[in-house]
Write a protein that holds these residues in place. Structure first.
Motif, PDB file in Angstrom:
ATOM      1  N   GLU A 140      -0.781   6.854  -8.072  1.00  0.00           N
ATOM      2  CA  GLU A 140      -1.320   8.127  -7.274  1.00  0.00           C
ATOM      3  C   GLU A 140      -2.396   8.992  -8.147  1.00  0.00           C
ATOM      4  OE1 GLU A 140       0.904  10.327  -3.786  1.00  0.00           O
ATOM      5  OE2 GLU A 140       1.594  11.017  -5.820  1.00  0.00           O
ATOM      6  N   LYS A 153      -9.180   3.046  -3.978  1.00  0.00           N
ATOM      7  CA  LYS A 153      -8.393   2.634  -2.991  1.00  0.00           C
ATOM      8  C   LYS A 153      -7.506   1.446  -3.167  1.00  0.00           C
ATOM      9  CE  LYS A 153     -11.999   2.958   0.581  1.00  0.00           C
ATOM     10  NZ  LYS A 153     -13.043   2.313   1.479  1.00  0.00           N
ATOM     11  N   GLU A 154      -7.810   0.671  -4.402  1.00  0.00           N
ATOM     12  CA  GLU A 154      -6.478  -0.129  -4.728  1.00  0.00           C
ATOM     13  C   GLU A 154      -5.554   0.604  -5.387  1.00  0.00           C
ATOM     14  OE1 GLU A 154      -6.677  -3.740  -4.559  1.00  0.00           O
ATOM     15  OE2 GLU A 154      -8.219  -3.125  -3.348  1.00  0.00           O
ATOM     16  N   ARG A 155      -5.797   1.526  -6.379  1.00  0.00           N
ATOM     17  CA  ARG A 155      -4.704   2.242  -7.107  1.00  0.00           C
ATOM     18  C   ARG A 155      -3.962   3.004  -5.920  1.00  0.00           C
ATOM     19  NH1 ARG A 155      -3.665   1.010 -11.865  1.00  0.00           N
ATOM     20  NH2 ARG A 155      -5.319   1.528 -13.643  1.00  0.00           N
ATOM     21  N   ALA A 156      -4.326   3.460  -4.668  1.00  0.00           N
ATOM     22  CA  ALA A 156      -3.901   4.027  -3.721  1.00  0.00           C
ATOM     23  C   ALA A 156      -2.849   3.152  -2.971  1.00  0.00           C
ATOM     24  CB  ALA A 156      -4.800   4.870  -2.814  1.00  0.00           C
ATOM     25  N   LYS A 157      -3.266   2.087  -2.702  1.00  0.00           N
ATOM     26  CA  LYS A 157      -2.384   0.833  -2.239  1.00  0.00           C
ATOM     27  C   LYS A 157      -1.504   0.231  -3.113  1.00  0.00           C
ATOM     28  CE  LYS A 157      -6.300  -1.615   0.139  1.00  0.00           C
ATOM     29  NZ  LYS A 157      -7.127  -2.617   0.323  1.00  0.00           N
ATOM     30  N   GLU A 158      -1.512   0.339  -4.274  1.00  0.00           N
ATOM     31  CA  GLU A 158      -0.599   0.358  -5.232  1.00  0.00           C
ATOM     32  C   GLU A 158       0.471   1.340  -5.409  1.00  0.00           C
ATOM     33  OE1 GLU A 158      -3.230  -0.457  -8.863  1.00  0.00           O
ATOM     34  OE2 GLU A 158      -2.679  -2.710  -8.507  1.00  0.00           O
ATOM     35  N   HIS A 160       1.346   3.138  -2.815  1.00  0.00           N
ATOM     36  CA  HIS A 160       1.955   3.208  -1.522  1.00  0.00           C
ATOM     37  C   HIS A 160       2.997   1.921  -1.752  1.00  0.00           C
ATOM     38  CE1 HIS A 160       2.587   3.499   2.766  1.00  0.00           C
ATOM     39  NE2 HIS A 160       2.547   2.432   2.871  1.00  0.00           N
ATOM     40  N   TYR A 161       2.636   0.939  -2.366  1.00  0.00           N
ATOM     41  CA  TYR A 161       3.529  -0.316  -2.313  1.00  0.00           C
ATOM     42  C   TYR A 161       4.534   0.104  -3.216  1.00  0.00           C
ATOM     43  CZ  TYR A 161       5.275  -4.719  -3.912  1.00  0.00           C
ATOM     44  OH  TYR A 161       6.210  -5.586  -4.259  1.00  0.00           O
ATOM     45  N   ASN A 164       7.163   2.742  -1.496  1.00  0.00           N
ATOM     46  CA  ASN A 164       7.911   1.766  -0.412  1.00  0.00           C
ATOM     47  C   ASN A 164       8.914   1.163  -1.083  1.00  0.00           C
ATOM     48  OD1 ASN A 164       6.657   2.888   1.590  1.00  0.00           O
ATOM     49  ND2 ASN A 164       5.187   1.192   1.899  1.00  0.00           N
TER      50      ASN A 164
END
Length: 469
Positions: A140, A153-158, A160-161, A164
């Protein structure tokens, strides 16, 4: 007391290193840290490390990690970094050190290095909630610092994962999955990564749409640690409006008042916290309440709370405090018993030796007093008021040379008008009038106390009359 004074006492911790269990050094370090003597606490941590290093049967991973934690608390980032690196060098899979070192690097903006250790922690224990939340925090923060849009965007996805994954594991343990953010913030505050904790708490407020009581409590703690007293006060007061019986909030308010020298206010909130909790109160809370009462010269109440502290947390510090309270109450028999108990538990505490010296002087046992004072100095006595008090007791026994030496030593630690006055009176008794006159003049120039200045002026006039005759 002779039982304890009669045996030879080592001059430095190194001399008893081989006979001292490593766990004892940790206890001594904790006691020194509680009193605010961080230099002494660091010394004890280092002695523990030396002993662990010398014993091939011991692995020093935990001592290095705990020294790193301590270094973070006292804001010595370079030593913390060294300690965590040492722990990881001993055990590449030591989770606490991987997390702490990774977060330290993150706090310094060293993203590529931080990722290695935080990802390494996840690889070591893929089912660990804290590992995933720390990795999510990294992703984040790194995303926000990223300039490249695609990479952001890739960092944000990671992130989020990772979050979760943490939520899934946290819910399997029976917790609310959304609680991972407060769980992480508390961990960060434990390590004194306040800026990272602030990031978590601000995100929590955005997610919730408001600051919950649990969130405000952690925000209050953050402000206390950062010494932002105004925000800490308003935040903790808001918590107490919504949860008037919050023991944690009252502890933090007590710490807040104590840091500002507001002893009466600290006493009130600590006392109320103990009244609410009743059972299972930590010894440190009784110590802090007793400290506030000592500042208010409520020695009876302080003694009672120090005795409760000694029962909950029996150690050199708590028994020393009991002894000091009894000493201030002029109950010298019980003071000696308590200080002897303190000395059994920790014979390296200079303050304990100093009060034993005072007791011996009160009892007209000068040889024992000298021994105790020498031990206090060997162990690093630096308290200027306590040294000056020993000087005043030496003077009361007519030991003027020793009194003079004590006052001069006190002045080396802190230049105080009252000590100059004591030194001047001593020099007058020694008939060193010129030197005494100079000390009286210094007292008049420095002191804001009318009575001190008046006495110094009167004595100067008497000296002038003697010299004129």
């Amino acid at each position: 007391i002779f039982v304890f004074l009669g045996a030879p006492i080592p001059g430095t911790p190194n001399e008893v290193n081989k006979r001292t269990p490593p766990s004892r050094w940790k206890r001594l370090a904790d006691e020194a840290e509680e009193t605010g003597d961080f230099a002494l606490a660091s010394k004890y941590h280092q002695e523990r490390l030396v002993q662990e290093f010398q014993d091939p049967n011991m692995a020093a991973t935990t001592p290095w990690y705990e020294y790193g934690e301590f270094s973070l608390r006292v804001r010595d980032i370079s030593k913390a970094e060294q300690a965590f690196k040492e722990a990881i060098a001993i055990d590449l899979n030591h989770l606490p050190s991987l997390l702490a070192y990774g977060l330290l690097l993150l706090s310094k903006g060293m993203f590529s290095e931080s990722e290695v250790f935080l990802q390494g922690a996840v690889d070591v224990d893929v089912e660990n909630v804290l590992c995933w939340t720390c990795l999510g925090l990294f992703m984040e923060v790194a995303a926000q610092a990223e300039q490249d849009t695609y990479r952001q965007k890739e960092r944000a996805k990671e992130a989020h994962y990772s979050y979760n994954q943490a939520k899934r594991l946290y819910s399997l343990k029976g917790h609310d999955s959304q609680g991972i953010y407060l769980f992480l913030a508390e961990f960060l505050l434990d390590l004194h990564f306040e800026d990272l904790a602030d990031h978590c708490l601000m995100n929590e407020v955005k997610r919730q749409g408001k600051a919950t009581v649990s969130c405000m409590l952690l925000q209050g703690r953050l402000y206390v640690q950062k010494e932002n007293y105004e925000k800490a006060t308003s935040t903790l007061q808001q918590v107490l409006k919504e949860q008037k019986d919050s023991v944690t909030a009252r502890h933090l308010m007590g710490d807040l008042y104590a840091k500002q020298g507001m002893a009466a206010e600290a006493e009130e909130v600590y006392d109320r916290a103990i009244e609410i909790q009743r059972n299972g109160v930590e010894g440190k809370v009784y110590v802090r309440l007793g400290d506030a009462q000592m500042q208010l010269q409520r020695y009876d109440d302080a003694r009672d709370n120090y005795l409760c502290a000694a029962k909950a947390w029996p150690c050199g510090l708590t028994w020393m405090n009991v002894g000091i309270a009894y000493y201030r109450l002029a109950d010298y028999e019980h003071a000696e018993q308590a200080l002897n108990e303190s000395n059994i538990l920790n014979n390296l505490n200079p303050c304990t030796w100093a009060y034993l010296c005072l007791l011996c002087l009160k009892a007209s046992r000068p040889e024992e007093a000298d021994f105790a004072f020498n031990q206090a100095l060997k162990q690093g006595l630096k308290d200027p008021e306590l040294i000056a008090e020993i000087g005043s007791e030496q003077l009361a026994l007519g030991r003027v040379q020793l009194a003079e030496a004590a006052f001069r030593r006190s002045l080396k630690e802190e230049d105080r008008a009252g000590t100059h006055l004591w030194l001047a009176n001593t020099l007058t008794q020694m008939r060193l009038f010129e030197e005494a006159r100079a000390e009286y003049a210094t007292t008049i120039a420095m002191s804001e106390d009318e009575a001190e200045r008046a006495e110094a002026l009167r004595q100067m006039q008497t000296i002038d009359e003697v010299l004129a005759a």
